[in-house]
Design an enzyme around this catalytic site. Structure first.
Site, PDB file in Angstrom:
ATOM      1  N   LYS A 108       0.854  -1.185   0.000  1.00  0.00           N
ATOM      2  CA  LYS A 108       0.000   0.000   0.000  1.00  0.00           C
ATOM      3  C   LYS A 108       0.892   1.238   0.000  1.00  0.00           C
ATOM      4  O   LYS A 108       1.915   1.276   0.692  1.00  0.00           O
ATOM      5  CB  LYS A 108      -0.909  -0.019   1.239  1.00  0.00           C
ATOM      6  N   SER A 138      -9.895   2.287   2.671  1.00  0.00           N
ATOM      7  CA  SER A 138      -9.001   3.042   1.822  1.00  0.00           C
ATOM      8  C   SER A 138      -7.981   2.193   1.072  1.00  0.00           C
ATOM      9  O   SER A 138      -7.354   2.679   0.125  1.00  0.00           O
ATOM     10  CB  SER A 138      -8.248   4.060   2.688  1.00  0.00           C
ATOM     11  N   SER A 172     -10.331  -0.108   6.834  1.00  0.00           N
ATOM     12  CA  SER A 172      -9.735  -0.077   5.489  1.00  0.00           C
ATOM     13  C   SER A 172      -9.047  -1.339   5.009  1.00  0.00           C
ATOM     14  O   SER A 172      -8.652  -1.418   3.848  1.00  0.00           O
ATOM     15  CB  SER A 172      -8.739   1.073   5.389  1.00  0.00           C
TER      16      SER A 172
HETATM   17  N1  GLN Z   1     -13.458   4.759   5.995  1.00  0.00           N
HETATM   18  C1  GLN Z   1     -12.835   5.252   7.173  1.00  0.00           C
HETATM   19  C2  GLN Z   1     -12.372   6.667   6.966  1.00  0.00           C
HETATM   20  O1  GLN Z   1     -12.660   7.201   5.955  1.00  0.00           O
HETATM   21  C3  GLN Z   1     -11.693   4.366   7.581  1.00  0.00           C
HETATM   22  C4  GLN Z   1     -10.510   4.517   6.721  1.00  0.00           C
HETATM   23  C5  GLN Z   1      -9.350   3.673   7.160  1.00  0.00           C
HETATM   24  O2  GLN Z   1      -9.522   2.676   7.843  1.00  0.00           O
HETATM   25  N2  GLN Z   1      -8.161   4.122   6.807  1.00  0.00           N
HETATM   26  O3  GLN Z   1     -11.735   7.251   7.781  1.00  0.00           O
END
Ligand code: GLN
Length: 499
Positions: A81, A156, A180
């Site tokens: 990532k 994400s 995410s």
């Molecule tokens: N969807 C959540 C956010 O927008 C979690 C994102 C994540 O876990 N990085 O913050």
């Protein structure tokens, strides 16, 4: 052996082929690079590729195998990532702010994969600074869900998710601040694990919300995730929240029988808001566990409904502080024209950050400001404690908690971009584990028929007590011995599509 067969192998099988010299790491890496060339232009899973660096690692891995000191992942191509700094690699965190940033050092996770002899295939697309649930906030554009190109892969970690599902890597890394790893695992149909907070070092992992961020594996199966965890987990003195625990073998418990396992089903996870098809798939999975000898117990996590509001106070608060470092001075985007220093800060940040990141910085700055700190930030911290306490109570009654990982299957690109609250609700079942610091995983459990007749994957979530990753992997692995959902891959509907 045909390529389509090869890409579906497990990490253990890749390792066996490499170590018995039936295939070289260079050959295997080239095969994946070829697939990436073929499919990435349409899927957009990778942001940065560097064939020279990747193949040099593959060559080094072959030399190590020849010398007879290979580790289990030596020579296996892994996608990283783009939140992890990797020396000499473009490292963007999905943002224009870092679009030209070349990391001068390695994140601890990268160091560990290097030491294991794994091959870095490339950096994967992601929501900007890991803020999002659909990968649509990335400066580098959205990512296609390989099961249905008009759908999002989740976020994400959307690039890693699509890369694992489309077999554009052997496995990938992700990070999970509110869901995410698990939500994209559910939407793309593979196995993903968010470990207990503090188990994987955050050194060199670009910070979003430091008290919640945690890296973990994204792979085909629980067995693969265990091998990844054996590499990723461990104490690192460069991360002040890294836990100094004895090294664990995450594969050691995989084969234990599940008879007598107590599974808690939180009634709040099966209430309004859950897609009916997803609910059915989860019920079927639970039925499978009963056959394996598990006992089902209804439990309650009464503060579940507060987890999203609490998270959207705390995560932006931490983000507003973490992202203050992007000032256009030391690194990152700097505006071309400005009148004075303050103007340079303002323009650089206005140009470098996207809309969702700005929204979070504004909220975070607001809830931390002197007049509102007690009403929002402090209050959210108090509720965070109650949410964690819910789990302490629940684990008095059960060994693991199960439910859906996400409330729906993959939704259409563009569908939720103008409705942040609808987007935030994607993490309703995952976020409370981050707030509590607990480990959680998503395991492929079946498919649902979406409205337009598309078949889309559904993930079963397994939440464990602190440091229970090995047991959760065991619980997932036993399910994967009696079901084959995790072995299914999308047909990419292209000339050389996988079947
Ligand atoms: N969807 C959540 C956010 O927008 C979690 C994102 C994540 O876990 N990085 O913050």
């Amino acid at each position: 052996m045909s390529n389509s067969h090869l890409t579906n192998l497990s990490l253990k099988q890749f390792g066996d082929l490499l170590q018995s010299k039936k295939i070289s790491s260079v050959e295997l890496t080239q095969m994946f690079l070829h697939r990436i060339q073929q499919y990435n232009p349409s899927i957009n899973a990778y942001i940065a590729l560097d064939e020279g660096k990747t193949l040099a690692q593959a060559k080094a891995a072959d030399a190590r195998i020849a010398a007879g000191n290979a580790a289990p992942l030596t020579g296996i191509p892994i996608a990283q990532k783009d939140i992890f700094c990797a020396k000499g690699w473009q490292t963007t965190c999905g943002s224009k702010m870092l679009a030209n940033f070349i990391a001068p050092y390695d994140a601890h996770v990268i160091t560990l994969f290097d030491a294991a002899g794994a091959v870095n295939l490339g950096k994967t697309n992601m929501d900007e600074f890991a803020m999002g649930s659909s990968n649509e906030t990335s400066y580098f554009g959205g990512v296609k869900n390989p099961w249905s190109f008009d759908r999002v892969p989740g976020g994400s970690s959307g690039g890693s998710a699509a890369a694992v599902a489309a077999r554009l890597c052997a496995a990938a890394t992700g990070t999970d601040t509110g869901g995410s790893i698990r939500q994209p695992a559910s939407l793309c149909g593979f196995t993903g694990l968010k470990p207990t907070y503090g188990v994987v070092s955050r050194f060199g992992m670009i910070a979003f919300a430091s008290s919640l961020d945690q890296a973990g594996p994204m792979a085909k199966s629980a067995e693969d995730c265990a091998l990844m965890m054996n590499v990723m987990a461990g104490f690192d003195e460069r991360d002040s929240t890294s836990l100094n625990r004895e090294k664990e073998d995450y594969s050691s418990a995989l084969h234990q029988p599940l008879r007598g396992l107590r599974i808690g089903l939180p009634k709040e996870f099966f209430a309004e808001g859950l897609d009916a098809d997803v609910g059915k798939v989860i019920e079927n999975a639970i039925a499978e566990y009963k056959k394996l000898g598990a006992e089902i117990i209804e439990i309650s996590l009464p503060n579940t409904g507060l987890s999203i509001p609490v998270y959207y106070v705390l995560a932006p608060a931490e983000a507003s502080s973490n992202l203050s470092r992007y000032d256009g001075v030391r690194y990152g985007h700097r505006a071309a024209e400005y009148t004075d220093l303050m103007d340079m800060y303002c323009k650089s940040r206005a140009e470098g950050f996207g809309a969702e990141v700005k929204r979070r910085i504004l909220i975070g700055t607001y809830v931390l400001s002197a007049g509102y700190y007690d009403a929002y930030y402090l209050k959210a911290q108090q509720i965070r404690r109650l949410i964690a306490q819910d789990f302490v109570e629940a684990f008095k009654q059960c060994d693991v908690i199960m439910g859906p990982a996400a409330p729906s299957t993959a939704f259409k690109a563009g569908e939720k971009v103008d409705d942040p609250v609808a987007m935030y609700l994607q993490d309703i079942y995952t976020i409370s584990t981050n707030l509590a610091g607990l480990p959680g995983m998503s395991v492929p459990a079946g498919f649902s028929q979406s409205v337009d007749g598309k078949t889309l994957p559904v993930g079963l979530q397994i939440i464990g007590n602190y440091f229970d990753e090995a047991r959760m992997l065991n619980v997932a692995h036993q399910y994967q011995q009696v079901t084959d959902w995790h072995t299914q891959a999308p047909n990419l509907n292209m000339p050389e599509g996988i079947t």
